[in-house]
Design a protein around this motif. Structure first.
Motif, PDB file in Angstrom:
ATOM      1  N   GLU A  56     -12.683 -17.343 -57.152  1.00 32.63           N
ATOM      2  CA  GLU A  56     -12.300 -16.055 -57.766  1.00 32.63           C
ATOM      3  C   GLU A  56     -10.801 -15.797 -57.647  1.00 32.63           C
ATOM      4  OE1 GLU A  56     -14.420 -14.312 -59.556  1.00 32.63           O
ATOM      5  OE2 GLU A  56     -16.114 -15.590 -58.993  1.00 32.63           O
ATOM      6  N   ARG A  60      -7.546  -9.207 -57.239  1.00 28.79           N
ATOM      7  CA  ARG A  60      -8.688  -8.359 -57.589  1.00 28.79           C
ATOM      8  C   ARG A  60      -8.170  -7.093 -58.278  1.00 28.79           C
ATOM      9  NH1 ARG A  60     -10.581 -12.269 -55.892  1.00 28.79           N
ATOM     10  NH2 ARG A  60     -12.459 -12.656 -54.669  1.00 28.79           N
ATOM     11  N   LEU A  62      -8.325  -3.274 -58.493  1.00 30.72           N
ATOM     12  CA  LEU A  62      -8.718  -2.206 -57.565  1.00 30.72           C
ATOM     13  C   LEU A  62      -8.167  -0.886 -58.083  1.00 30.72           C
ATOM     14  CD1 LEU A  62      -7.928  -4.094 -54.237  1.00 30.72           C
ATOM     15  CD2 LEU A  62     -10.219  -3.527 -55.067  1.00 30.72           C
ATOM     16  N   ALA A  76      -9.001   1.066 -51.719  1.00 36.64           N
ATOM     17  CA  ALA A  76     -10.059   0.994 -50.704  1.00 36.64           C
ATOM     18  C   ALA A  76     -11.156   0.085 -51.220  1.00 36.64           C
ATOM     19  CB  ALA A  76     -10.624   2.384 -50.422  1.00 36.64           C
ATOM     20  N   THR A  77     -11.723  -0.694 -50.311  1.00 41.72           N
ATOM     21  CA  THR A  77     -12.746  -1.641 -50.749  1.00 41.72           C
ATOM     22  C   THR A  77     -13.785  -1.877 -49.660  1.00 41.72           C
ATOM     23  OG1 THR A  77     -13.065  -3.788 -51.834  1.00 41.72           O
ATOM     24  CG2 THR A  77     -11.459  -3.736 -50.036  1.00 41.72           C
ATOM     25  N   ARG A  78     -14.986  -2.301 -50.105  1.00 41.10           N
ATOM     26  CA  ARG A  78     -16.026  -2.720 -49.169  1.00 41.10           C
ATOM     27  C   ARG A  78     -15.639  -4.108 -48.675  1.00 41.10           C
ATOM     28  NH1 ARG A  78     -18.512   2.143 -48.645  1.00 41.10           N
ATOM     29  NH2 ARG A  78     -20.124   2.574 -50.190  1.00 41.10           N
ATOM     30  N   ARG A  80     -16.572  -7.208 -47.973  1.00 37.40           N
ATOM     31  CA  ARG A  80     -17.583  -8.261 -48.098  1.00 37.40           C
ATOM     32  C   ARG A  80     -16.982  -9.596 -47.660  1.00 37.40           C
ATOM     33  NH1 ARG A  80     -18.818  -8.594 -53.663  1.00 37.40           N
ATOM     34  NH2 ARG A  80     -20.837  -9.456 -53.170  1.00 37.40           N
ATOM     35  N   THR A  82     -15.821 -12.469 -48.756  1.00 33.29           N
ATOM     36  CA  THR A  82     -15.211 -13.362 -49.747  1.00 33.29           C
ATOM     37  C   THR A  82     -13.825 -13.724 -49.216  1.00 33.29           C
ATOM     38  OG1 THR A  82     -14.154 -11.595 -51.044  1.00 33.29           O
ATOM     39  CG2 THR A  82     -16.427 -12.170 -51.630  1.00 33.29           C
ATOM     40  N   PHE A  84     -10.876 -13.536 -50.520  1.00 36.39           N
ATOM     41  CA  PHE A  84      -9.894 -12.471 -50.755  1.00 36.39           C
ATOM     42  C   PHE A  84     -10.005 -11.392 -49.676  1.00 36.39           C
ATOM     43  CE2 PHE A  84      -8.662  -8.379 -52.478  1.00 36.39           C
ATOM     44  CZ  PHE A  84      -7.470  -8.634 -53.136  1.00 36.39           C
ATOM     45  N   LYS A  85     -11.232 -10.992 -49.397  1.00 34.82           N
ATOM     46  CA  LYS A  85     -11.398  -9.871 -48.465  1.00 34.82           C
ATOM     47  C   LYS A  85     -11.217 -10.303 -47.012  1.00 34.82           C
ATOM     48  CE  LYS A  85     -13.635  -6.950 -51.736  1.00 34.82           C
ATOM     49  NZ  LYS A  85     -14.809  -6.197 -52.202  1.00 34.82           N
ATOM     50  N   PHE A 103      -3.135   0.085 -64.947  1.00 33.01           N
ATOM     51  CA  PHE A 103      -3.841  -0.016 -66.212  1.00 33.01           C
ATOM     52  C   PHE A 103      -5.120   0.816 -66.165  1.00 33.01           C
ATOM     53  CE2 PHE A 103      -5.334  -3.544 -63.567  1.00 33.01           C
ATOM     54  CZ  PHE A 103      -6.702  -3.422 -63.668  1.00 33.01           C
ATOM     55  N   THR A 126     -13.162   5.709 -55.613  1.00 29.49           N
ATOM     56  CA  THR A 126     -11.696   5.549 -55.498  1.00 29.49           C
ATOM     57  C   THR A 126     -10.901   6.219 -56.625  1.00 29.49           C
ATOM     58  OG1 THR A 126     -12.015   3.295 -56.323  1.00 29.49           O
ATOM     59  CG2 THR A 126     -11.589   3.554 -53.943  1.00 29.49           C
ATOM     60  N   GLU A 241     -16.324   3.181 -65.636  1.00 29.50           N
ATOM     61  CA  GLU A 241     -15.634   2.020 -65.064  1.00 29.50           C
ATOM     62  C   GLU A 241     -16.653   1.273 -64.199  1.00 29.50           C
ATOM     63  OE1 GLU A 241     -12.174   1.023 -65.742  1.00 29.50           O
ATOM     64  OE2 GLU A 241     -11.303   2.112 -64.047  1.00 29.50           O
ATOM     65  N   GLY A 244     -17.172  -4.654 -60.989  1.00 32.72           N
ATOM     66  CA  GLY A 244     -17.879  -5.934 -60.925  1.00 32.72           C
ATOM     67  C   GLY A 244     -17.832  -6.507 -59.516  1.00 32.72           C
TER      68      GLY A 244
END
Ligand SMILES: Cc1cc2nc3c(=O)[nH]c(=O)nc-3n(C[C@H](O)[C@H](O)[C@H](O)COP(=O)(O)OP(=O)(O)OC[C@H]3O[C@@H](n4cnc5c(N)ncnc54)[C@H](O)[C@@H]3O)c2cc1C
Length: 246
Positions: A56, A60, A62, A76-78, A80, A82, A84-85, A103, A126, A241, A244
């Motif tokens: 991926e 990301r 966000l 802010a993000t969960r 998980r 991956t 990236f995280k 954007f 968010t 929105e 994904g």
């Protein structure tokens, strides 16, 4: 110091991180004074110092969770599992990132005669945190109804500050709901269960021709969109929105 790359992207640095719910972290980045965005917009965040990556990649999309007047840029993000995280979660203060954007069109409509009814699922809060704090700061005349669904209070990012915002903005109402209180260790006296027609009509008795906003995991966004359509709401009055990956 922030700067701009040859492509016009913003080169920024991590200045702070804060757990805002279980397994959910807000990251604050430097924002140069001239860098502007509209509340509700998103960025592409690229990690420039990745020790690992996966198919991926290091970027990301966000949503910007801070409001335009706030001095930092917050996402802010969960958290998980991956690549990236994992890298983001281990990033030290000062870690460099690239920010493309802003954007997106999930921004508050202009016609203040029409209320905004916002349906947020989990981390889908968010863009609406940004919108709600902007509305309070600018004393916007729009009536805003924010429905916010989580399994448990432990999972609900920004819960207390979104509740407290009711005191700053008489045009704003907050209706959080929990769908999995049997697994919670906290007391809860608010709404429970999924956002549905009955819950909306209980809170929106005198609300005429609102614009609806939905953000969250794709299945939740699709489900709520269908529910609104079945209640007679036209797609012209629904803005969505999908986050994904969830
Ligand atoms: C405009 C926008 C705003 C967003 N804002 C936020 C935000 O504020 N906070 C947040 O946590 N997340 C947000 N997301 C989602 C975010 O970009 C990541 O997809 C999500 O955080 C999952 O990342 P991950 O590293 O856990 O999983 P990933 O490794 O990214 O993805 C896991 C799986 O999901 C699939 N996937 C990834 N992206 C998409 C997509 N766009 N559509 C369909 N499938 C996809 C991948 O192919 C993969 O199979 C936003 C997405 C968009 C498009």
């Amino acid at each position: 110091m922030t700067s701009t790359s040859a492509s016009g992207a913003l080169l920024s640095k991590l200045i702070h991180r804060q757990e805002v719910a279980e397994r959910t972290v807000a990251f604050h980045f430097e924002k140069p004074p001239g860098w502007t965005f509209k509340a509700g917009q998103a960025i592409d965040l690229t990690l420039l110092e990745s020790s690992e990556t996966d198919e991926e990649g290091n970027t990301r999309a966000l949503s910007i969770a801070s409001a335009p007047h706030e001095e930092y840029l917050m996402v802010a993000t969960r958290m998980r599992d991956t690549a990236f995280k994992r890298v983001l979660s281990a990033a030290a203060t000062g870690t460099r990132v690239k920010i493309d954007g802003p954007f997106g069109n999930l921004i508050l409509h202009n016609n203040a005669a029409r209320p905004a009814v916002i349906l947020a699922g989990g981390i889908g809060i968010t863009p609406f945190r940004s919108m709600a704090f902007r509305a309070a700061r600018e004393k916007l005349p729009h009536r805003i109804f924010l429905f916010y669904s989580n399994r448990r209070p432990e999972d609900a990012a920004f819960l207390e500050e979104l509740q407290a915002l009711e005191k700053q903005n008489p045009n704003y109402r907050f209706a959080p709901t929990m769908t999995g209180m049997t697994k919670s260790n906290r007391a809860w006296s608010g709404e429970t269960g999924w956002i549905n027609k009955q819950m909306l009509s209980r809170h929106l008795k005198d609300v005429q021709s609102p614009i609806y906003y939905i953000a969250g995991p794709p299945a939740m966004v699709k489900g709520l969109h269908t529910m609104l359509n079945e209640s007679g709401i036209d797609d012209d009055d629904i803005r969505t929105e999908e986050f994904g990956g969830y």
